[in-house]
Design a protein around this motif. Structure first.
Motif, PDB file in Angstrom:
ATOM      1  N   ARG A 209       1.002  -1.128   0.079  1.00 27.04           N
ATOM      2  CA  ARG A 209      -0.138  -0.038   0.056  1.00 27.04           C
ATOM      3  C   ARG A 209       0.886   1.173  -0.149  1.00 27.04           C
ATOM      4  O   ARG A 209       1.920   1.170   0.849  1.00 27.04           O
ATOM      5  CB  ARG A 209      -1.073  -0.157   1.040  1.00 27.04           C
ATOM      6  N   ASP A 210       0.450   2.253  -0.928  1.00 28.69           N
ATOM      7  CA  ASP A 210       1.564   3.599  -1.061  1.00 28.69           C
ATOM      8  C   ASP A 210       0.897   4.408  -0.395  1.00 28.69           C
ATOM      9  O   ASP A 210      -0.092   4.318   0.510  1.00 28.69           O
ATOM     10  CB  ASP A 210       1.826   3.800  -2.458  1.00 28.69           C
ATOM     11  N   LEU A 211       1.458   5.564  -0.359  1.00 25.35           N
ATOM     12  CA  LEU A 211       1.132   6.783   0.525  1.00 25.35           C
ATOM     13  C   LEU A 211      -0.250   7.227   0.106  1.00 25.35           C
ATOM     14  O   LEU A 211      -1.099   7.798   0.958  1.00 25.35           O
ATOM     15  CB  LEU A 211       2.127   8.014   0.407  1.00 25.35           C
ATOM     16  N   SER A 212      -0.583   7.089  -1.250  1.00 26.02           N
ATOM     17  CA  SER A 212      -2.055   7.563  -1.659  1.00 26.02           C
ATOM     18  C   SER A 212      -3.039   6.459  -1.476  1.00 26.02           C
ATOM     19  O   SER A 212      -4.271   6.766  -1.706  1.00 26.02           O
ATOM     20  CB  SER A 212      -2.010   7.826  -3.192  1.00 26.02           C
ATOM     21  N   GLY A 213      -2.761   5.379  -0.792  1.00 25.52           N
ATOM     22  CA  GLY A 213      -3.617   4.650  -0.398  1.00 25.52           C
ATOM     23  C   GLY A 213      -3.950   3.372  -1.476  1.00 25.52           C
ATOM     24  O   GLY A 213      -4.835   2.454  -1.189  1.00 25.52           O
ATOM     25  N   ASP A 214      -3.131   3.425  -2.340  1.00 28.82           N
ATOM     26  CA  ASP A 214      -3.448   2.611  -3.577  1.00 28.82           C
ATOM     27  C   ASP A 214      -2.582   1.100  -3.023  1.00 28.82           C
ATOM     28  O   ASP A 214      -1.663   0.888  -2.553  1.00 28.82           O
ATOM     29  CB  ASP A 214      -2.564   3.024  -4.902  1.00 28.82           C
ATOM     30  N   ASP A 215      -3.237   0.074  -3.541  1.00 30.50           N
ATOM     31  CA  ASP A 215      -3.064  -1.235  -3.342  1.00 30.50           C
ATOM     32  C   ASP A 215      -2.478  -1.952  -4.702  1.00 30.50           C
ATOM     33  O   ASP A 215      -2.884  -1.759  -5.610  1.00 30.50           O
ATOM     34  CB  ASP A 215      -4.194  -2.242  -2.717  1.00 30.50           C
ATOM     35  N   SER A 216      -1.437  -2.633  -4.308  1.00 29.96           N
ATOM     36  CA  SER A 216      -0.462  -3.633  -5.248  1.00 29.96           C
ATOM     37  C   SER A 216      -0.189  -4.807  -4.690  1.00 29.96           C
ATOM     38  O   SER A 216      -0.052  -4.903  -3.436  1.00 29.96           O
ATOM     39  CB  SER A 216       0.065  -2.838  -5.970  1.00 29.96           C
ATOM     40  N   TYR A 217       0.045  -5.889  -5.496  1.00 33.26           N
ATOM     41  CA  TYR A 217       0.549  -7.243  -5.197  1.00 33.26           C
ATOM     42  C   TYR A 217       1.620  -7.638  -5.925  1.00 33.26           C
ATOM     43  O   TYR A 217       1.570  -7.158  -7.046  1.00 33.26           O
ATOM     44  CB  TYR A 217      -0.722  -8.241  -5.301  1.00 33.26           C
ATOM     45  N   ARG A 218       2.631  -8.291  -5.212  1.00 32.52           N
ATOM     46  CA  ARG A 218       3.761  -8.820  -5.847  1.00 32.52           C
ATOM     47  C   ARG A 218       3.871 -10.242  -5.416  1.00 32.52           C
ATOM     48  O   ARG A 218       3.735 -10.692  -4.398  1.00 32.52           O
ATOM     49  CB  ARG A 218       4.736  -7.866  -6.194  1.00 32.52           C
ATOM     50  N   MET A 219       4.695 -10.916  -6.354  1.00 24.30           N
ATOM     51  CA  MET A 219       4.803 -12.359  -5.854  1.00 24.30           C
ATOM     52  C   MET A 219       6.409 -12.513  -6.219  1.00 24.30           C
ATOM     53  O   MET A 219       7.107 -11.930  -7.185  1.00 24.30           O
ATOM     54  CB  MET A 219       4.200 -13.479  -6.592  1.00 24.30           C
ATOM     55  N   VAL A 220       7.146 -13.202  -5.097  1.00 24.07           N
ATOM     56  CA  VAL A 220       8.554 -13.354  -5.017  1.00 24.07           C
ATOM     57  C   VAL A 220       8.814 -14.967  -5.063  1.00 24.07           C
ATOM     58  O   VAL A 220       8.321 -15.359  -4.090  1.00 24.07           O
ATOM     59  CB  VAL A 220       9.291 -12.485  -4.308  1.00 24.07           C
ATOM     60  N   ILE A 221       9.440 -15.333  -6.040  1.00 27.29           N
ATOM     61  CA  ILE A 221      10.141 -16.932  -5.803  1.00 27.29           C
ATOM     62  C   ILE A 221      11.679 -16.900  -6.056  1.00 27.29           C
ATOM     63  O   ILE A 221      12.191 -16.547  -6.906  1.00 27.29           O
ATOM     64  CB  ILE A 221       9.389 -17.587  -6.887  1.00 27.29           C
ATOM     65  N   GLY A 222      12.118 -17.160  -4.849  1.00 34.33           N
ATOM     66  CA  GLY A 222      13.571 -17.248  -4.811  1.00 34.33           C
ATOM     67  C   GLY A 222      14.033 -18.129  -3.495  1.00 34.33           C
ATOM     68  O   GLY A 222      13.512 -18.749  -3.061  1.00 34.33           O
ATOM     69  N   ARG A 223      15.366 -17.882  -3.189  1.00 31.82           N
ATOM     70  CA  ARG A 223      16.129 -18.764  -2.356  1.00 31.82           C
ATOM     71  C   ARG A 223      15.811 -18.089  -1.088  1.00 31.82           C
ATOM     72  O   ARG A 223      16.279 -18.788  -0.110  1.00 31.82           O
ATOM     73  CB  ARG A 223      17.448 -19.040  -2.560  1.00 31.82           C
ATOM     74  N   GLN A 224      15.703 -17.003  -0.878  1.00 32.28           N
ATOM     75  CA  GLN A 224      15.568 -16.204   0.445  1.00 32.28           C
ATOM     76  C   GLN A 224      14.058 -16.120   0.918  1.00 32.28           C
ATOM     77  O   GLN A 224      13.111 -15.676   0.190  1.00 32.28           O
ATOM     78  CB  GLN A 224      16.171 -14.804   0.194  1.00 32.28           C
ATOM     79  N   PRO A 225      13.802 -16.533   2.089  1.00 29.69           N
ATOM     80  CA  PRO A 225      12.506 -16.607   2.736  1.00 29.69           C
ATOM     81  C   PRO A 225      11.929 -15.308   2.912  1.00 29.69           C
ATOM     82  O   PRO A 225      10.773 -15.197   2.856  1.00 29.69           O
ATOM     83  CB  PRO A 225      12.909 -17.188   4.218  1.00 29.69           C
ATOM     84  N   ASP A 226      12.805 -14.281   3.073  1.00 32.43           N
ATOM     85  CA  ASP A 226      12.396 -13.057   3.054  1.00 32.43           C
ATOM     86  C   ASP A 226      11.977 -12.190   1.893  1.00 32.43           C
ATOM     87  O   ASP A 226      11.765 -10.995   1.955  1.00 32.43           O
ATOM     88  CB  ASP A 226      13.191 -12.040   4.091  1.00 32.43           C
ATOM     89  N   ALA A 227      12.211 -12.979   0.688  1.00 32.23           N
ATOM     90  CA  ALA A 227      11.709 -12.416  -0.543  1.00 32.23           C
ATOM     91  C   ALA A 227      12.626 -11.065  -0.837  1.00 32.23           C
ATOM     92  O   ALA A 227      12.269 -10.366  -1.616  1.00 32.23           O
ATOM     93  CB  ALA A 227      10.329 -12.182  -0.667  1.00 32.23           C
ATOM     94  N   SER A 228      13.928 -10.988  -0.283  1.00 29.58           N
ATOM     95  CA  SER A 228      14.742  -9.888  -0.671  1.00 29.58           C
ATOM     96  C   SER A 228      15.399 -10.152  -1.999  1.00 29.58           C
ATOM     97  O   SER A 228      15.998  -9.103  -2.722  1.00 29.58           O
ATOM     98  CB  SER A 228      15.974  -9.807   0.463  1.00 29.58           C
ATOM     99  N   TYR A 229      15.282 -11.283  -2.571  1.00 32.51           N
ATOM    100  CA  TYR A 229      15.847 -11.516  -4.001  1.00 32.51           C
ATOM    101  C   TYR A 229      15.087 -12.706  -4.715  1.00 32.51           C
ATOM    102  O   TYR A 229      14.846 -13.658  -3.854  1.00 32.51           O
ATOM    103  CB  TYR A 229      17.383 -11.691  -3.949  1.00 32.51           C
ATOM    104  N   GLY A 230      14.946 -12.554  -6.025  1.00 33.87           N
ATOM    105  CA  GLY A 230      14.278 -13.708  -6.666  1.00 33.87           C
ATOM    106  C   GLY A 230      13.723 -13.146  -7.812  1.00 33.87           C
ATOM    107  O   GLY A 230      13.913 -12.212  -8.277  1.00 33.87           O
TER     108      GLY A 230
END
Length: 118
Positions: free
Chosen positions: A52-73
């Motif tokens: 959710r950004d400052l204007s209140g807009d919602d978006s979604y993203r999916m991350v698939i990678g080796r890092q459980p915290d989704a920092s890279y993938g």
């Protein structure tokens, strides 16, 4: 004194409203590849995030990678309608991870798109 109280109230209200609308990321879904299915000697993790950004807009993203915290993938932007409805399941195979949304939609991500350090 009254003016000081009013000014403090305005500042406090502004701070609360800003904090409530501050950009944030929430984890909407998590899944991990089975330990019995090491793609390249590593486990992989799928994570869908609700942003959710400052204007209140919602978006979604999916991350698939080796890092459980989704920092890279491998990053995918997910349609807001699908993201809001949520993921029902994720099935990991040697060739892909198949994501099923609550709407009935399915998304297949080939293993070659997220393995090998991508």
């Amino acid at each position: 004194m009254l003016l000081l109280g009013v000014a403090a109230g305005v500042v406090l209200s502004t701070a609360v409203l800003t904090a409530a609308s501050w950009p944030r990321t929430e984890v909407a879904y998590r899944s991990a590849s089975p330990a019995s299915l090491p793609y390249d000697g590593s486990r992989y993790f799928l994570r869908m995030e609700h942003l959710r950004d400052l204007s209140g807009d919602d978006s979604y993203r999916m991350v698939i990678g080796r890092q459980p915290d989704a920092s890279y993938g491998h990053w995918l932007h997910i349609d807001t309608y699908l993201g809001a409805e949520g993921i029902r399941s994720a099935t990991w195979t040697e060739s892909e991870v198949r994501v099923r949304f609550s709407t009935g939609h399915e998304l297949s991500v080939p293993a070659g798109a997220f393995t090998g350090g991508r």
